[in-house]
Design an enzyme around this catalytic site. Sequence first.
Site, PDB file in Angstrom:
ATOM      1  CB  SER A 132      12.160  58.683  51.014  1.00  0.00           C
ATOM      2  OG  SER A 132      11.601  57.358  51.335  1.00  0.00           O
ATOM      3  CE  LYS A 172      13.564  58.472  47.725  1.00  0.00           C
ATOM      4  NZ  LYS A 172      13.042  57.734  46.588  1.00  0.00           N
ATOM      5  CG  HIS A 197      15.974  55.623  50.920  1.00  0.00           C
ATOM      6  ND1 HIS A 197      14.732  55.321  50.171  1.00  0.00           N
ATOM      7  CD2 HIS A 197      15.545  55.737  52.317  1.00  0.00           C
ATOM      8  CE1 HIS A 197      13.816  55.380  50.871  1.00  0.00           C
ATOM      9  NE2 HIS A 197      13.946  55.701  52.129  1.00  0.00           N
ATOM     10  CG  ASN A 198      14.243  54.418  46.300  1.00  0.00           C
ATOM     11  OD1 ASN A 198      14.140  55.162  47.404  1.00  0.00           O
ATOM     12  ND2 ASN A 198      13.551  54.878  45.259  1.00  0.00           N
ATOM     13  CD  GLU A 229      11.339  51.849  49.333  1.00  0.00           C
ATOM     14  OE1 GLU A 229      10.355  51.373  48.470  1.00  0.00           O
ATOM     15  OE2 GLU A 229      11.725  52.584  49.760  1.00  0.00           O
TER      16      GLU A 229
END
Length: 489
Positions: free
Chosen positions: A132, A186, A189-190, A193
Amino acid sequence: MPENNGAHVGLIGLAVMGQNLALNIERNGFPIAVFNRTGERTREFVEGPSAGKDVWPAYTVEELVRALQQPRRLLLMVKAGTPVDDAIAQLRPLLAAGDIVIDGGNSLHRDTERRSRELRDSGLRFVGMGVSGGEEGALWGPSMMPGGPIEAYRELEPMLRAIAAKSEYGDCVTYIGPRSAGHYVKMVHNGIEYGDMQLIAETYDLMRRGLGMPAGEIADTFGAWNEGDLSSYLIEVTASVLGYVDPESGTPLVDLIADQAGQKGTGRWTSQDALELGTPIPTIDAAVWARNISAFKEQRRRAAEVLRGPADGSVTLESGSLLAALEHGLYAAKVSSYAQGMALLQAASQQYDYSLDLGEIARIWTGGCIIRARLLGDIQAAFKQNPGLENLMLAPEFAPLLNQRTQGLREVVRVGRALGIPCPAMSASLDYFDSYRQPSLPANLIQAQRDYFGAHTYQRVDKAGTFHTEWSREVSESPAIGTQPYASH
């Protein structure tokens, strides 16, 4: 091309992210060989950005593999899906037991799980690594989330630590866990986001349409907020974007950009897996469907001609008080959203046997990545102090602030509803907070309904056991009406 197998690592895929990672790796003292499906891209890279550097071109996969030290380390920076499988298929007959293949793209964790198993059977070590930070992060230091065999990570660790972003909490890389753990983290995480960006967009919308603030004034407000508890990369980006003036028209560029948001699927994957695990992440879900509905531009344009919201002037707003509510409300909503994401990681850790360290995950998100923010330091501290913390909102670092600042969030949602300005992620964040803090929810009625039409049984608060009731004489074959204990077999 080196004659002594001197390249520390080989990289496949020279789009911008691949090129920038290659330059980062070389700059930190690790010779690298590079290959791209189209040889012209490879030639342009070695004659351009990497000219004079310790970067060697390879124009076939065989040439790339021959250039590497043993055990060979290969980093794939290709599009997720079939291109990853195709690259692995090309490499597989050329590699030996102990070699390491790293997928640095945004692959679906289920694909990584499959590839891990398949390559393990061949004696190869597969690392699924979330990266990222975008193009700038790839060049100057990303946050990286590698998962796979721990011994493979130990071999990669010197290089990964060298190229990772640095924050006051250390190098923004750590071993995440086995198999697909890195890509799963990940993905979440996205998802966080997505939620963060939607919350900021709704805040902007209430300033723009609710208060009539111009883009430049909103930019100044976000810039001021970035000096306080809301300090984060996305708030900084928002201030910069809103302050940018189109040189051709003299108009804030954001006012000229079509209101149709794109997406690559990781937010949707997060929502889908949360449903599978039975873990609510309503803010992320709201962000996904908000992007989806933005795509229906023509339908929305036609609907605006026939569907009506509240009449203009029906709500009187005081700019100063609403801005204060927005600042506190955005903070509370962000904490709620992060709490949802961390809860999903906890559920996945148990379900998929990842043994995730949520404090370490928060730590490596403090630099390099898109969601880096001041509050991540407090999130790290919360899980370091109590690794078994059931929900981030219960942490002493956050509970008192939430109790105070959700009052601002309530005001934000109230104003949005009164003005007819949609705020789905704000509402979802508040509903998650309010639902989680309730000792009693109306699910008792739902369970009674389920028992009525489907004999799904229920439990009682006043006695132990599982029960079923014949609720209606009309649908009952038994003349007895009432509550009966139910024994399941």
